[in-house]
Design an enzyme around this catalytic site. Structure first.
Site, PDB file in Angstrom:
ATOM      1  N   TYR A   1      -1.540  -0.847  10.817  1.00 10.78           N
ATOM      2  CA  TYR A   1      -1.846  -1.472   9.513  1.00 10.78           C
ATOM      3  C   TYR A   1      -0.687  -1.237   8.538  1.00 10.78           C
ATOM      4  CZ  TYR A   1      -3.413  -1.509   4.699  1.00 10.78           C
ATOM      5  OH  TYR A   1      -3.463  -1.698   3.345  1.00 10.78           O
TER       6      TYR A   1
ATOM      7  N   LYS B   1       2.309  -3.824   6.629  1.00 10.17           N
ATOM      8  CA  LYS B   1       2.683  -3.881   5.200  1.00 10.17           C
ATOM      9  C   LYS B   1       4.186  -3.688   5.044  1.00 10.17           C
ATOM     10  CE  LYS B   1      -1.359  -4.632   3.442  1.00 10.17           C
ATOM     11  NZ  LYS B   1      -1.647  -5.931   2.829  1.00 10.17           N
TER      12      LYS B   1
ATOM     13  N   SER C   1       0.831  -1.200   0.000  1.00 10.09           N
ATOM     14  CA  SER C   1       0.000   0.000   0.000  1.00 10.09           C
ATOM     15  C   SER C   1       0.867   1.251   0.000  1.00 10.09           C
ATOM     16  CB  SER C   1      -0.868  -0.034   1.262  1.00 10.09           C
ATOM     17  OG  SER C   1      -1.361   1.237   1.551  1.00 10.09           O
TER      18      SER C   1
END
Ligand code: UDP
Length: 333
Positions: A148, A152, A124
């Site tokens: 989050y 990643k 992302s």
């Protein structure tokens, strides 16, 4: 070629399965239905007229996952399955680290054991944090602002070490910008449970009169109209990027990073006005305070993906808005 798609019933996963089937790949989906529904399989079949194998399981469950590898012997993996809500990740960081990291580690173990050499990972643009300049290139410094995003980034690092330790493995890291839109058939799209966090799903709930009005988070940013600017990308374009990434894994071992965006920044008001115009519907809104953690502007330089993968986004913001609304209308029928 047989491809294992984890999270294949989710928003981006399901669109990617359609593209894979249309390009004559065999598709094996693993999904635990935590944020998707089983009827998506029928939608994928209806669009493509092809079948998929489906296993309802959690990728973290090594015993069950291994059974899938033993039976199916996939040659490539596209790994979508992950928790993805930024706010929730702040409240439940351990859940996020556990789920997102362990699932990837289990897949790496299976790759070693079953000699799978091709891996495409859903990363992302969040790994760039708040970049000092725009557009964002792949070699910009990496920095995260929530758990989050950290999952990643940690997975990107794990995969780098994994690739260094193996001679034949090819890993492609795809850093997505803001995927919206839906399949033009109206059969697949994004329909989150509860009150959506992201802009387009929220607009759809307002269009559907389920929510009264959109809350725009700040109109005092240093942008053309004061509202936040993002690089919205049509989910079908994004799905196609995964096929280009798979092609790349066939050519070269190593680890490669690509931004998947359009390179165009649109403000929240641009998106709202375009949605209203192309769909002939009013989206009432009010201006609220800024949302903590949001940056003013974020958009990609996707030149590298074009040069090395031959991929570029084809669909514009009008198609994104039309297809998203079409999906809403179809899902009501
Ligand atoms: N946004 C908004 N209202 C909402 C959701 C989002 O104004 O209900 C804005 C948000 O501040 C940002 C843009 O829309 O400028 C995109 O937000 P989204 O959550 O969709 O994606 P992000 O870029 O934060 O991952």
């Amino acid at each position: 070629m047989k491809v294992l798609v984890t999270g294949g019933l989710g928003f981006i996963g399901s669109h990617t399965c359609v593209e894979l089937l249309e390009a004559n790949y065999e598709v094996v989906i693993v999904d635990n239905l935590s944020n998707s529904t089983i009827d998506v399989i029928d939608k994928i079949k209806a669009i493509t007229n092809k079948t998929v194998s489906f296993y309802e399981l959690d990728v973290c469950d090594e015993v069950e996952l291994e059974k899938v590898f033993q039976k199916e012997r996939p040659e490539a993996i596209i790994h979508f399955a992950a928790y993805k809500a930024v706010g929730e990740s702040v409240e439940k960081p351990i859940l996020y680290y556990e789920n997102n990291l362990i699932s990837t580690l289990k897949l790496c173990k299976m790759m070693q054991k079953y000699h799978v050499t091709k891996f495409v990972f859903s990363s992302s643009a969040t790994v760039y944090g708040s970049p000092a300049t725009l557009p964002i290139k792949e070699d910009f410094p990496l920095f995260t602002t929530n758990p989050y995003g950290t999952t990643k980034l940690m997975i990107e690092k794990i995969l780098k070490d994994f690739v260094s330790s193996q001679k034949d493995i090819s890993v492609i890291i795809l850093r997505y910008f803001n995927p919206i839109g839906a399949h033009p058939s109206g059969l697949l799209g994004e329909n989150p449970k509860g009150i959506p966090n992201n802009l387009m799903p929220y607009i759809l709930k307002v269009a559907d009169k389920e929510l009264e009005r959109l809350h725009i988070f700040g109109n005092d940013y240093d942008t053309k109209d004061g509202t936040g600017v993002r690089d919205y990308i049509h989910v079908v374009d994004l799905a196609k990027g995964h096929l280009c990434a798979l092609e790349k894994t066939k050519k070269e071992p190593g680890i490669f990073y690509y931004n998947l965006g359009t390179g165009c920044g649109y403000s929240v008001l641009d998106l709202v006005k375009t949605f209203e115009r192309v769909n002939g519907i009013k989206i009432p809104y009010q201006i609220d305070h800024r949302r903590p953690g949001d940056v003013a502007s974020c958009y990609a330089d996707s030149t590298k993906a074009y040069q090395e993968l031959g991929w570029k986004a084809e669909l514009g913001i009008e198609e994104m808005c039309k297809d998203a609304y079409h999906f809403l209308l179809e899902s009501k029928r």
